[in-house]
Motif scaffolding. Structure first.
Motif, PDB file in Angstrom:
ATOM      1  N   GLN A 168      50.719  23.087  74.647  1.00 25.87           N
ATOM      2  CA  GLN A 168      50.145  23.524  73.677  1.00 25.87           C
ATOM      3  C   GLN A 168      51.067  23.435  72.356  1.00 25.87           C
ATOM      4  O   GLN A 168      52.134  23.296  72.536  1.00 25.87           O
ATOM      5  N   TYR A 174      38.546  26.071  74.622  1.00 24.29           N
ATOM      6  CA  TYR A 174      39.193  24.460  74.188  1.00 24.29           C
ATOM      7  C   TYR A 174      39.105  23.880  75.798  1.00 24.29           C
ATOM      8  O   TYR A 174      39.587  24.451  76.598  1.00 24.29           O
ATOM      9  N   THR A 189      35.597  18.680  73.751  1.00 21.85           N
ATOM     10  CA  THR A 189      37.044  18.871  74.012  1.00 21.85           C
ATOM     11  C   THR A 189      37.475  18.546  75.517  1.00 21.85           C
ATOM     12  O   THR A 189      38.337  18.040  75.593  1.00 21.85           O
ATOM     13  N   LYS A 204      42.983  22.173  64.373  1.00 23.64           N
ATOM     14  CA  LYS A 204      42.488  21.468  65.692  1.00 23.64           C
ATOM     15  C   LYS A 204      42.605  20.336  66.162  1.00 23.64           C
ATOM     16  O   LYS A 204      43.098  19.617  65.330  1.00 23.64           O
ATOM     17  N   LYS A 246      28.561  23.475  69.181  1.00 27.98           N
ATOM     18  CA  LYS A 246      29.436  23.160  70.480  1.00 27.98           C
ATOM     19  C   LYS A 246      28.305  23.089  71.497  1.00 27.98           C
ATOM     20  O   LYS A 246      27.411  23.960  71.509  1.00 27.98           O
TER      21      LYS A 246
END
Ligand code: RUQ
Ligand code: CUA
Length: 636
Positions: free
Chosen positions: A62, A88, A94, A142, A576
């Motif tokens: 990350q 995510y 994703t 993002k 999404k």
């Protein structure tokens, strides 16, 4: 006393104070002209930090975002690893971007640049282990693209290190392997293994990465990189260790040679050679062999297993030191160019010209033990991390090339970062030490210690330690950018949402069933899902397309399905899509997993799973009364 005399006296007093007081401040709060250490890191409640700092998350995959100088952790950006809190790697987009991999090893954040200064548009970061590069858009923080695995590379550590106008990001193989990667005995390393340097193009409009070129390199372990700037713009530098070409016991065998190298790559020449058709396609990438294509890469000797390579803000010098050397070697870009122009080199077995150490060297600065990385300020000083000495040394770039100051850090520093320290205009305010060991610096939390970072004030003549702050595993490098250069938006404009499956009006919310495929077009708005009852059959493939129609700041909804691994977060204005397979006949609830309103707990619904053969309507519409209520809510 005459006025002018008073002014001089006060001026001298202030000068004395700034020189003497700032020099004696300590981390436990002694005062200096800039206030105590505590005052200098204090950001009042409700106020904001002056800098964003982006820390690579190492094998957490990350990016950690901190505010500086407060050293507060503000958020985490998931990049190479699924992150359930924001879903995510759970929604289809994703998930596809992660390509089925669930870990990455993120080492080097690289902020995009315009004219050699951070422009606040994108943040690139490498996944060393799978030779991938991600692009985070700083307009919404993002991850928007993961490029790779880059063909022909086994791990990319020297990566991504953007060029001064973000024309390219780079990757170089940490491990060598046959290219293309077919069977070979490890013992045949010297004959069949190769290294690779890859130049990845960045689209100037939207940051999209695509393959530029690859160069076949000797089978050394390519380690770190930096972009030339100013006079050296157009060149990229890569250090290596293991020029011994050992494939086992590297800790002994790869430290035998007096000299390893850094490679200087002329990326414009390399791209031109590819465009002229001089590359061979291997594994889907155009690969240049320096044996055949001259003038694209040169090697410059560096003593004793170098690690970092860093170009100073004016672009005149390349700083690089052996880990087992007690000096920083400062190379002159001009001398390198002169040697190339005069053809003062020998060619090695790989067809790469090797320049002479003494021809390229400008200065050697005796610095201390275990030099790794160098950063810069706005006053012509450099700061080098000393792993073995657990110190940072500040030294002058230019005659007399001497060390001016040293500060202890806790413990075993790897990288360090200066405020805007990779640019042509570092701000000269702070350095952050990224220490590999924290030992006793924090409350004991068992055998896994946090990593240690330390904020150091470099505005005065002496470095001053201001703050210790723990970080999660494990930042390698970080970059710090002035906060006012980054302007993220907080709401996705609903009218620009062109995602397939988006539902912008309550009237359009529905469930469609075609065979065993079910598409749920759902609207989320405080505090309802519409529809909130969905009927499917056992074993159906269900695709939830959820649109958060809110246009207010900070109102995200979650969508979590019981008895599953499915959860996502939908931000204001976003749509999404998530795939879920209906299990055995029964009732399967879902709910909003992100606290959004006083009636957040009521934001829930049911999936009625009917036995196979029991009919389900091909089109299910929510109750018109409810649609009217939601439509009214949306107008508010
Ligand atoms: S590294 S401690 Cu992964 Cu950049 Cu130098
Ligand atoms: Cu929507 Cu909680």
């Amino acid at each position: 006393m005459k006025r002018w005399l008073a002014v001089i006296v006060i001026g001298l007093a202030a000068l004395w104070a700034s020189v003497h007081l700032s020099g004696c401040a300590t981390a436990n709060g002694a005062r200096s002209a800039r206030g105590s250490a505590a005052e200098r890191v204090y950001v009042k409640p409700g106020e904001h930090d002056a800098y964003y700092a982006f820390f690579s998350g190492g094998h957490s995959g990350q990016i950690f975002v901190y505010g500086m100088p407060s050293c507060r952790h503000i958020t985490t950006i998931p990049v190479f690893t699924p992150e359930p809190a924001v879903g995510y790697g759970y929604d289809e987009e994703t998930k596809a971007m992660l390509g089925g991999r669930t870990w990455g090893d993120a080492h080097h954040p690289g902020l995009s640049e315009t004219d050699g200064d951070y422009d606040g548009r994108w943040l690139f970061i490498n996944d060393m282990v799978s030779a991938r590069i991600a692009r985070i858009d700083l307009s919404d923080f993002k991850t928007h693209q993961i490029y790779g695995p880059i063909p022909n590379l086994s791990a990319a550590h020297a990566c991504p290190f953007p060029t001064p106008n973000t024309e390219y990001v780079f990757a170089a193989s940490r491990f060598s392997a046959p290219v293309p990667n077919t069977y070979s005995k490890v013992e045949d390393y010297k004959q069949t293994f190769k290294g690779i340097v890859a130049g990845i193009k960045v689209d100037p409009k939207d940051g999209t990465m695509s393959m530029g070129f690859e160069i076949l390199m000797p089978p050394f372990d390519w380690d770190l990189s930096d972009a030339g700037k100013g006079p050296s713009a157009g060149w990229q530098f890569f250090t290596c260790y293991n020029s011994e070409e050992a494939y086992d016991s590297l800790e002994v065998k790869a430290s035998q040679n007096e000299m390893d190298y850094f490679a200087a790559v002329d990326w414009r020449a390399a791209q031109k050679a590819v465009d002229e058709g001089k590359a061979k396609q291997i594994g889907g990438a155009p690969v240049l062999d320096p044996k055949d294509v001259k003038g694209i890469v040169y090697l410059v000797p560096v003593p004793k297993s170098p690690h970092g390579v860093d170009v100073n803000p004016t672009g005149e010098f390349v700083c690089c030191s052996g880990k087992l050397q007690a000096e920083v070697n400062v190379y002159s870009f001009k001398k390198i160019q002169d040697a190339i122009a005069a053809k003062k080199y020998t060619e090695n077995a790989f067809g790469i010209p090797v320049l002479a150490y003494d021809d390229c060297l400008e200065a050697k600065v005796p610095i201390g033990l275990g030099p790794l990385h160098t950063q810069f300020d706005d006053k012509g000083n450099a700061y080098t991390s000393l792993f073995l000495d657990s110190q940072i040394a500040k030294w002058k770039v230019g005659p007399p090339w001497n060390v001016i100051d040293k500060i202890d850090v806790y413990y075993s520093i790897g990288h360090l970062m200066a405020s805007e320290g990779d640019t042509r205009h570092p701000t000269g305010e702070y350095v952050v030490a990224l220490d590999k060991l924290s030992k006793d610096r924090y409350l004991n939390v068992g055998p896994t210690h946090p990593e240690a970072a330390q904020l150091i004030d470099i505005r005065g003549p002496k470095m001053e330690l201001l703050e210790d702050f723990p970080t999660y595993l494990e930042p390698h490098y970080a970059q710090m950018i002035k906060a006012d250069k980054v302007k993220p938006f907080t709401v996705y404009p609903l009218d620009k949402n062109d995602k397939p499956g988006a539902v912008k009006k309550a009237e359009d919310a529905r469930v469609e069933k075609h065979g065993n495929r079910v598409d749920v077009y759902m609207v989320a708005v405080r505090s309802h899902f519409t529809p909130d009852v969905v009927r499917v059959n056992e074993g159906d493939d269900v695709w939830f397309h959820v649109t958060n129609v809110e246009q207010d700041d900070d109102i995200a909804h979650g969508f979590g399905i019981l008895n599953s691994s499915n959860n996502m977060q939908i931000e204001p204005g976003e749509t999404k899509t998530m795939h879920w397979v209906a299990g055995k006949a029964g009732i399967n609830p879902f709910y909003c997993s992100n606290f959004c309103s006083a009636l957040h707990q009521e934001m829930q619904g049911y999936i009625e799973i009917r036995p196979k053969g029991q009919p389900v309507a091909n089109l299910q519409r929510p109750d018109p009364k409810r649609v009217a209520e939601v439509a009214a809510l949306m107008k508010e």
